[in-house]
Design a protein around this motif. Structure first.
Motif, short mmCIF file in Angstrom:
data_model
loop_
_atom_site.label_atom_id
_atom_site.label_comp_id
_atom_site.label_asym_id
_atom_site.label_seq_id
_atom_site.Cartn_x
_atom_site.Cartn_y
_atom_site.Cartn_z
N LEU A 194 -1.22 -9.58 1.98
CA LEU A 194 -0.71 -10.95 2.11
C LEU A 194 0.14 -11.09 3.38
O LEU A 194 0.06 -12.10 4.08
CB LEU A 194 0.12 -11.31 0.88
CG LEU A 194 -0.66 -11.51 -0.41
CD1 LEU A 194 0.30 -11.55 -1.61
CD2 LEU A 194 -1.48 -12.80 -0.36
N SER A 200 5.81 -11.65 2.41
CA SER A 200 5.43 -11.49 1.01
C SER A 200 6.57 -10.80 0.27
O SER A 200 7.42 -10.16 0.89
CB SER A 200 4.12 -10.69 0.85
OG SER A 200 4.31 -9.35 1.30
N ILE A 207 -2.46 -18.87 3.92
CA ILE A 207 -2.02 -18.36 2.62
C ILE A 207 -0.97 -19.28 2.01
O ILE A 207 -1.04 -19.64 0.83
CB ILE A 207 -1.48 -16.93 2.77
CG1 ILE A 207 -2.64 -15.95 3.05
CG2 ILE A 207 -0.70 -16.49 1.52
CD1 ILE A 207 -2.20 -14.56 3.43
#
Length: 260
Positions: A203, A54, A211
Protein backbone atom coordinates in the motif's frame (compact mmCIF):
# COMPACT_ATOMS: atom_id res chain seq x y z
CA UNK A 1 4.04 15.02 15.70
CA UNK A 2 3.04 11.97 17.77
CA UNK A 3 4.08 13.20 21.22
CA UNK A 4 0.42 13.78 22.09
CA UNK A 5 -0.25 10.01 22.07
CA UNK A 6 1.91 8.51 24.87
CA UNK A 7 -0.56 5.67 25.57
CA UNK A 8 -0.07 4.27 22.06
CA UNK A 9 3.14 2.49 21.05
CA UNK A 10 4.33 3.65 17.63
CA UNK A 11 7.21 2.50 15.42
CA UNK A 12 8.15 2.35 11.74
CA UNK A 13 8.85 -1.21 10.55
CA UNK A 14 9.31 -0.10 6.92
CA UNK A 15 9.61 3.09 4.90
CA UNK A 16 6.39 5.14 5.02
CA UNK A 17 4.70 2.50 7.24
CA UNK A 18 3.58 3.44 10.75
CA UNK A 19 2.81 0.60 13.19
CA UNK A 20 0.48 1.25 16.13
CA UNK A 21 0.60 -1.31 18.95
CA UNK A 22 -2.02 -1.51 21.68
CA UNK A 23 -0.25 -2.48 24.89
CA UNK A 24 -1.63 -2.85 28.42
CA UNK A 25 0.40 -5.39 30.36
CA UNK A 26 -1.66 -7.92 32.31
CA UNK A 27 -4.95 -6.59 30.88
CA UNK A 28 -4.92 -8.14 27.39
CA UNK A 29 -4.43 -4.62 26.01
CA UNK A 30 -7.69 -3.31 27.42
CA UNK A 31 -8.29 0.31 26.45
CA UNK A 32 -7.93 2.77 29.33
CA UNK A 33 -9.48 6.22 29.44
CA UNK A 34 -6.35 7.92 28.11
CA UNK A 35 -5.80 5.29 25.43
CA UNK A 36 -9.44 5.61 24.32
CA UNK A 37 -9.04 9.36 23.84
CA UNK A 38 -5.76 8.98 21.95
CA UNK A 39 -7.12 6.16 19.79
CA UNK A 40 -9.95 8.47 18.75
CA UNK A 41 -7.71 11.45 17.97
CA UNK A 42 -4.63 9.95 16.32
CA UNK A 43 -6.22 9.32 12.91
CA UNK A 44 -6.37 13.02 12.08
CA UNK A 45 -2.66 13.33 12.80
CA UNK A 46 -1.90 10.24 10.71
CA UNK A 47 -4.01 11.57 7.85
CA UNK A 48 -2.00 14.80 7.75
CA UNK A 49 1.39 13.04 8.03
CA UNK A 50 2.91 13.08 4.54
CA UNK A 51 5.59 10.61 5.62
CA UNK A 52 3.04 7.90 6.46
CA UNK A 53 1.42 6.07 3.56
CA UNK A 54 -0.03 3.09 5.44
CA UNK A 55 -0.71 2.02 9.03
CA UNK A 56 -0.64 -1.33 10.81
CA UNK A 57 -2.67 -1.75 14.01
CA UNK A 58 -1.85 -4.71 16.24
CA UNK A 59 -1.93 -5.77 19.88
CA UNK A 60 0.98 -6.78 22.08
CA UNK A 61 1.62 -10.16 23.70
CA UNK A 62 -0.61 -12.42 21.65
CA UNK A 63 -3.81 -10.43 22.10
CA UNK A 64 -5.39 -7.64 20.08
CA UNK A 65 -7.51 -5.88 22.70
CA UNK A 66 -9.84 -7.01 25.48
CA UNK A 67 -12.05 -3.94 24.97
CA UNK A 68 -12.71 -1.07 27.31
CA UNK A 69 -11.15 -1.19 30.77
CA UNK A 70 -13.93 -2.10 33.22
CA UNK A 71 -13.00 0.79 35.51
CA UNK A 72 -13.67 3.12 32.59
CA UNK A 73 -17.03 1.42 31.97
CA UNK A 74 -18.07 2.02 35.59
CA UNK A 75 -16.93 5.63 35.38
CA UNK A 76 -19.14 6.06 32.30
CA UNK A 77 -22.04 4.44 34.15
CA UNK A 78 -21.78 6.59 37.25
CA UNK A 79 -20.49 9.99 36.11
CA UNK A 80 -22.36 12.15 33.60
CA UNK A 81 -19.32 14.15 32.52
CA UNK A 82 -17.34 10.97 31.80
CA UNK A 83 -20.32 9.55 29.92
CA UNK A 84 -20.62 12.69 27.80
CA UNK A 85 -16.89 12.82 27.05
CA UNK A 86 -16.51 9.15 26.12
CA UNK A 87 -19.66 9.29 23.98
CA UNK A 88 -18.03 11.93 21.79
CA UNK A 89 -14.70 10.07 21.79
CA UNK A 90 -16.43 6.86 20.67
CA UNK A 91 -18.16 8.70 17.85
CA UNK A 92 -14.94 10.44 16.82
CA UNK A 93 -13.01 7.16 16.88
CA UNK A 94 -15.32 5.57 14.29
CA UNK A 95 -15.64 8.57 12.01
CA UNK A 96 -11.94 9.48 12.23
CA UNK A 97 -10.94 5.96 11.15
CA UNK A 98 -13.45 6.07 8.29
CA UNK A 99 -12.33 9.53 7.17
CA UNK A 100 -8.57 8.97 7.58
CA UNK A 101 -7.18 9.00 4.02
CA UNK A 102 -4.29 6.72 4.94
CA UNK A 103 -4.98 3.00 4.36
CA UNK A 104 -5.13 0.96 7.56
CA UNK A 105 -4.23 -2.72 8.02
CA UNK A 106 -5.28 -4.52 11.20
CA UNK A 107 -3.55 -7.65 12.51
CA UNK A 108 -5.73 -9.45 15.04
CA UNK A 109 -5.05 -12.46 17.23
CA UNK A 110 -6.39 -13.48 20.62
CA UNK A 111 -9.20 -11.39 22.15
CA UNK A 112 -10.52 -8.65 19.86
CA UNK A 113 -13.26 -6.69 21.62
CA UNK A 114 -14.62 -3.17 22.11
CA UNK A 115 -12.79 -0.03 21.01
CA UNK A 116 -9.84 -2.06 19.73
CA UNK A 117 -12.18 -4.18 17.64
CA UNK A 118 -13.76 -1.04 16.22
CA UNK A 119 -10.41 -0.17 14.63
CA UNK A 120 -9.77 -3.81 13.72
CA UNK A 121 -12.97 -4.20 11.71
CA UNK A 122 -13.09 -0.68 10.28
CA UNK A 123 -9.55 -1.09 8.94
CA UNK A 124 -9.32 -1.16 5.17
CA UNK A 125 -7.70 -4.59 5.19
CA UNK A 126 -8.31 -6.75 8.27
CA UNK A 127 -6.24 -9.85 9.01
CA UNK A 128 -6.98 -12.40 11.73
CA UNK A 129 -5.50 -15.69 12.85
CA UNK A 130 -7.41 -18.86 13.77
CA UNK A 131 -6.69 -17.94 17.41
CA UNK A 132 -8.45 -14.59 17.11
CA UNK A 133 -11.57 -14.37 19.27
CA UNK A 134 -13.72 -11.59 17.89
CA UNK A 135 -16.58 -10.71 20.23
CA UNK A 136 -18.96 -7.79 20.45
CA UNK A 137 -19.75 -8.09 24.15
CA UNK A 138 -22.13 -5.17 24.59
CA UNK A 139 -25.36 -7.02 25.36
CA UNK A 140 -23.58 -9.20 27.96
CA UNK A 141 -22.48 -5.97 29.57
CA UNK A 142 -26.07 -4.75 29.65
CA UNK A 143 -25.83 -2.07 26.92
CA UNK A 144 -26.77 -1.79 23.25
CA UNK A 145 -24.17 -2.81 20.66
CA UNK A 146 -23.09 0.71 19.86
CA UNK A 147 -19.48 1.67 19.39
CA UNK A 148 -18.96 0.32 15.87
CA UNK A 149 -21.13 -2.74 15.33
CA UNK A 150 -24.21 -1.23 13.69
CA UNK A 151 -22.17 0.68 11.11
CA UNK A 152 -19.99 -2.16 9.86
CA UNK A 153 -21.10 -5.70 10.86
CA UNK A 154 -24.24 -5.82 8.63
CA UNK A 155 -22.21 -4.50 5.70
CA UNK A 156 -19.44 -7.06 6.18
CA UNK A 157 -21.31 -10.24 7.05
CA UNK A 158 -25.00 -9.48 6.41
CA UNK A 159 -27.84 -8.56 8.74
CA UNK A 160 -28.72 -12.16 9.71
CA UNK A 161 -25.20 -13.02 10.87
CA UNK A 162 -24.80 -9.59 12.45
CA UNK A 163 -27.93 -10.04 14.56
CA UNK A 164 -26.87 -13.53 15.62
CA UNK A 165 -23.45 -12.43 16.83
CA UNK A 166 -24.44 -9.04 18.25
CA UNK A 167 -27.58 -10.10 20.12
CA UNK A 168 -25.96 -13.21 21.62
CA UNK A 169 -22.36 -11.99 21.93
CA UNK A 170 -21.39 -15.14 20.06
CA UNK A 171 -17.60 -15.20 19.46
CA UNK A 172 -16.05 -15.61 16.01
CA UNK A 173 -12.60 -17.09 15.39
CA UNK A 174 -10.45 -16.00 12.48
CA UNK A 175 -11.42 -18.90 10.23
CA UNK A 176 -15.15 -18.25 10.62
CA UNK A 177 -14.63 -14.49 10.40
CA UNK A 178 -13.01 -14.88 6.98
CA UNK A 179 -15.70 -17.35 5.87
CA UNK A 180 -18.56 -14.95 6.61
CA UNK A 181 -16.71 -11.90 5.29
CA UNK A 182 -16.13 -10.20 8.64
CA UNK A 183 -12.37 -9.93 7.95
CA UNK A 184 -10.35 -9.76 4.76
CA UNK A 185 -7.97 -12.64 5.48
CA UNK A 186 -7.23 -15.41 7.97
CA UNK A 187 -3.58 -16.43 8.17
CA UNK A 188 -1.55 -18.74 10.39
CA UNK A 189 -0.40 -17.28 13.70
CA UNK A 190 3.26 -17.30 12.70
CA UNK A 191 2.47 -15.44 9.45
CA UNK A 192 0.41 -12.60 10.90
CA UNK A 193 3.11 -9.96 11.43
CA UNK A 194 4.88 -10.71 8.14
CA UNK A 195 1.64 -10.68 6.12
CA UNK A 196 0.43 -7.43 7.67
CA UNK A 197 3.75 -5.75 6.96
CA UNK A 198 3.84 -7.06 3.38
CA UNK A 199 0.37 -5.68 2.68
CA UNK A 200 1.13 -2.33 4.36
CA UNK A 201 4.34 -2.07 2.34
CA UNK A 202 2.49 -2.71 -0.92
CA UNK A 203 0.00 0.00 0.00
CA UNK A 204 2.84 2.40 0.86
CA UNK A 205 4.54 1.73 -2.49
CA UNK A 206 1.40 2.12 -4.61
CA UNK A 207 -0.10 5.22 -6.21
CA UNK A 208 -1.20 7.30 -3.24
CA UNK A 209 -3.92 9.31 -5.01
CA UNK A 210 -5.39 6.13 -6.51
CA UNK A 211 -5.39 4.18 -3.25
CA UNK A 212 -6.65 7.05 -1.12
CA UNK A 213 -9.39 8.01 -3.56
CA UNK A 214 -10.54 4.39 -3.80
CA UNK A 215 -10.78 4.28 0.00
CA UNK A 216 -12.64 7.60 0.01
CA UNK A 217 -15.21 6.27 -2.45
CA UNK A 218 -15.67 2.85 -0.83
CA UNK A 219 -16.11 4.31 2.64
CA UNK A 220 -19.22 6.13 1.44
CA UNK A 221 -20.97 2.80 2.15
CA UNK A 222 -20.03 3.31 5.82
CA UNK A 223 -20.99 6.98 5.76
CA UNK A 224 -24.44 6.00 4.47
CA UNK A 225 -24.83 3.91 7.65
CA UNK A 226 -23.88 6.91 9.81
CA UNK A 227 -27.42 7.63 11.09
CA UNK A 228 -27.78 3.98 12.17
CA UNK A 229 -24.45 4.17 13.97
CA UNK A 230 -25.34 7.47 15.68
CA UNK A 231 -28.59 5.97 16.95
CA UNK A 232 -26.87 2.81 18.22
CA UNK A 233 -24.23 4.83 20.05
CA UNK A 234 -26.87 7.04 21.70
CA UNK A 235 -28.78 3.94 22.81
CA UNK A 236 -25.61 2.37 24.20
CA UNK A 237 -24.84 5.41 26.31
CA UNK A 238 -28.44 5.68 27.44
CA UNK A 239 -28.14 2.07 28.65
CA UNK A 240 -24.91 3.03 30.43
CA UNK A 241 -27.04 5.00 32.88
CA UNK A 242 -29.30 2.00 33.58
CA UNK A 243 -29.02 -0.75 36.20
CA UNK A 244 -27.96 -3.65 33.96
CA UNK A 245 -24.44 -2.37 33.26
CA UNK A 246 -23.42 -2.78 36.92
CA UNK A 247 -24.49 -6.43 36.88
CA UNK A 248 -22.76 -6.88 33.52
CA UNK A 249 -19.46 -5.54 34.85
CA UNK A 250 -19.74 -7.68 38.01
CA UNK A 251 -20.40 -10.79 35.91
CA UNK A 252 -17.37 -10.16 33.71
CA UNK A 253 -15.14 -9.62 36.73
CA UNK A 254 -16.46 -12.73 38.46
CA UNK A 255 -16.34 -14.75 35.20
CA UNK A 256 -19.96 -15.86 35.43
CA UNK A 257 -23.13 -15.40 33.35
CA UNK A 258 -24.90 -12.10 34.08
CA UNK A 259 -28.20 -12.19 36.01
CA UNK A 260 -30.29 -9.52 34.37
Amino acid sequence: MYEAFPSLELDRPAEHVLRLTLRAEGKLNAVSGSMHRELAEIWKTIGSDEGTRSVIVRGAGGAFSAGGDLDLVLDIATDFETRRRVFHEARDLVYNVINCPTPIVSAMTGPAVGAGLAVGLLADISIATPKARIVDGHTKLGVAAGDHAAIVWPLLCGIAKAKYHLLLCEPVDGVEAERIGLVSLCVAEEELEERALAIATRLAQGSQPAIRHTKLALNNWLRLAGPTFDASLALEFMDMSGPDVHEGVAAVREKRPPKF
